[in-house]
Design an enzyme around this catalytic site. Structure first.
Site, PDB file in Angstrom:
ATOM      1  N   ARG A  41       0.820  -1.216   0.000  1.00  0.00           N
ATOM      2  CA  ARG A  41       0.000   0.000   0.000  1.00  0.00           C
ATOM      3  C   ARG A  41       0.854   1.266   0.000  1.00  0.00           C
ATOM      4  O   ARG A  41       0.420   2.311  -0.499  1.00  0.00           O
ATOM      5  CB  ARG A  41      -0.951  -0.001   1.204  1.00  0.00           C
ATOM      6  CG  ARG A  41      -1.999   1.123   1.183  1.00  0.00           C
ATOM      7  CD  ARG A  41      -2.999   0.940   2.319  1.00  0.00           C
ATOM      8  NE  ARG A  41      -4.103   1.900   2.255  1.00  0.00           N
ATOM      9  CZ  ARG A  41      -4.267   2.922   3.078  1.00  0.00           C
ATOM     10  NH1 ARG A  41      -3.375   3.141   4.045  1.00  0.00           N
ATOM     11  NH2 ARG A  41      -5.296   3.735   2.955  1.00  0.00           N
ATOM     12  N   ILE A  67      -7.357   7.600  -1.001  1.00  0.00           N
ATOM     13  CA  ILE A  67      -7.178   6.154  -1.017  1.00  0.00           C
ATOM     14  C   ILE A  67      -7.983   5.635   0.161  1.00  0.00           C
ATOM     15  O   ILE A  67      -7.847   6.122   1.290  1.00  0.00           O
ATOM     16  CB  ILE A  67      -5.689   5.755  -0.918  1.00  0.00           C
ATOM     17  CG1 ILE A  67      -5.530   4.227  -0.904  1.00  0.00           C
ATOM     18  CG2 ILE A  67      -4.996   6.387   0.258  1.00  0.00           C
ATOM     19  CD1 ILE A  67      -4.081   3.758  -0.986  1.00  0.00           C
ATOM     20  N   SER A  68      -8.862   4.689  -0.094  1.00  0.00           N
ATOM     21  CA  SER A  68      -9.815   4.247   0.922  1.00  0.00           C
ATOM     22  C   SER A  68      -9.122   3.589   2.113  1.00  0.00           C
ATOM     23  O   SER A  68      -8.026   3.033   2.003  1.00  0.00           O
ATOM     24  CB  SER A  68     -10.818   3.259   0.325  1.00  0.00           C
ATOM     25  OG  SER A  68     -11.660   3.883  -0.606  1.00  0.00           O
ATOM     26  N   GLN A  69      -9.801   3.648   3.256  1.00  0.00           N
ATOM     27  CA  GLN A  69      -9.380   2.939   4.456  1.00  0.00           C
ATOM     28  C   GLN A  69      -9.214   1.447   4.123  1.00  0.00           C
ATOM     29  O   GLN A  69     -10.067   0.855   3.463  1.00  0.00           O
ATOM     30  CB  GLN A  69     -10.454   3.128   5.524  1.00  0.00           C
ATOM     31  CG  GLN A  69     -10.207   2.400   6.813  1.00  0.00           C
ATOM     32  CD  GLN A  69     -11.428   2.467   7.728  1.00  0.00           C
ATOM     33  OE1 GLN A  69     -12.488   2.951   7.333  1.00  0.00           O
ATOM     34  NE2 GLN A  69     -11.286   1.967   8.941  1.00  0.00           N
ATOM     35  N   PRO A  70      -8.124   0.814   4.558  1.00  0.00           N
ATOM     36  CA  PRO A  70      -7.928  -0.607   4.254  1.00  0.00           C
ATOM     37  C   PRO A  70      -9.109  -1.497   4.641  1.00  0.00           C
ATOM     38  O   PRO A  70      -9.431  -2.441   3.908  1.00  0.00           O
ATOM     39  CB  PRO A  70      -6.668  -0.956   5.051  1.00  0.00           C
ATOM     40  CG  PRO A  70      -5.889   0.317   5.066  1.00  0.00           C
ATOM     41  CD  PRO A  70      -6.933   1.397   5.205  1.00  0.00           C
TER      42      PRO A  70
END
Length: 220
Positions: A41, A67-70
């Site tokens: 990431r 970038i989205s939260q994992p």
């Protein structure tokens, strides 16, 4: 620079820690967790946020995008229930991180991004990681990508007030779409299953995404 040059042991350790967090948050799919463990990431985030790359939080990537939260990446991917032979349409390439996760788990990924600079940067990262099953397009994601439809799975990484009609049409019967639906400031994440031309919704919980812009999305 090769993959080995920048994927230092410290990042691998941080990914292991992130996977444990995701397990505790309720992610059960081992295939999804393995993909999170493999995909670096940190190469998808701006350099000023490098130290936060493996925190369970969304991060800015420029152009008013994130970038989205994992956890959300894992949740959406898990909901797609990928077996490995699917053709997937992704709306909103963004940094390319979700794209890479999909490339690990699906046969083919077709991804659309309206912001050319983001698409070009994502393409470089995907190439660097060696994926050859990803196809990029710059354009209006709400229109889908009719040329290669229908799709077994569709994932939408921006929020819409409803399901764009072209995406309904391009989803194969028996297919699954994961999409955040609601207002600009708060949405619910839905798993949409298409059966005999009908669409059935399963609510996966509250989320906050950037707006999906386009002909069948938000206008500004």
């Amino acid at each position: 620079m090769s993959f080995k040059d920048f994927d230092a042991p410290k990042y691998k350790y941080k990914r292991k820690s992130l996977v444990e967090i995701l397990k505790n948050e309720g992610i059960k799919s081992q295939k999804v967790l393995d993909a999170i463990l493999k995909v670096p990431r940190h190469i998808f985030v701006p350099s000023e946020y490098l130290d936060l790359a493996y925190e369970n939080e969304a991060l800015p990537i420029g152009y008013e995008q994130t970038i989205s939260q994992p956890y959300i990446v894992a949740l959406m991917t898990e909901a797609l229930d990928l077996k490995g032979d699917e053709k997937v349409l992704e709306i909103g390439t963004g940094s390319g991180y979700q794209t890479a996760i999909l490339a690990e788990l699906a046969k083919e990924v077709y991804t659309i991004e309206r912001i050319r600079e983001l698409s070009e940067e994502a393409k470089k990262r995907i190439k660097l990681l060696g994926y050859s099953n990803v196809y990029f397009k710059v354009g209006d994601g709400t229109l889908g990508w009719e040329e290669f439809s229908p799709y077994d799975r569709i994932i939408v990484t921006a929020a819409s007030y409803d399901i764009p009609n072209p995406l309904k049409e391009q989803l194969k019967d028996g297919g699954v779409m994961v999409i955040p639906i609601g207002g600009r400031d708060f949405q619910y994440l839905y798993k949409i299953t298409k059966k005999n031309g009908n669409f059935y919704r399963e609510n996966l919980g509250g989320v906050r995404f950037v707006p999906l812009k386009g002909e069948y999305g938000w206008k500004d």
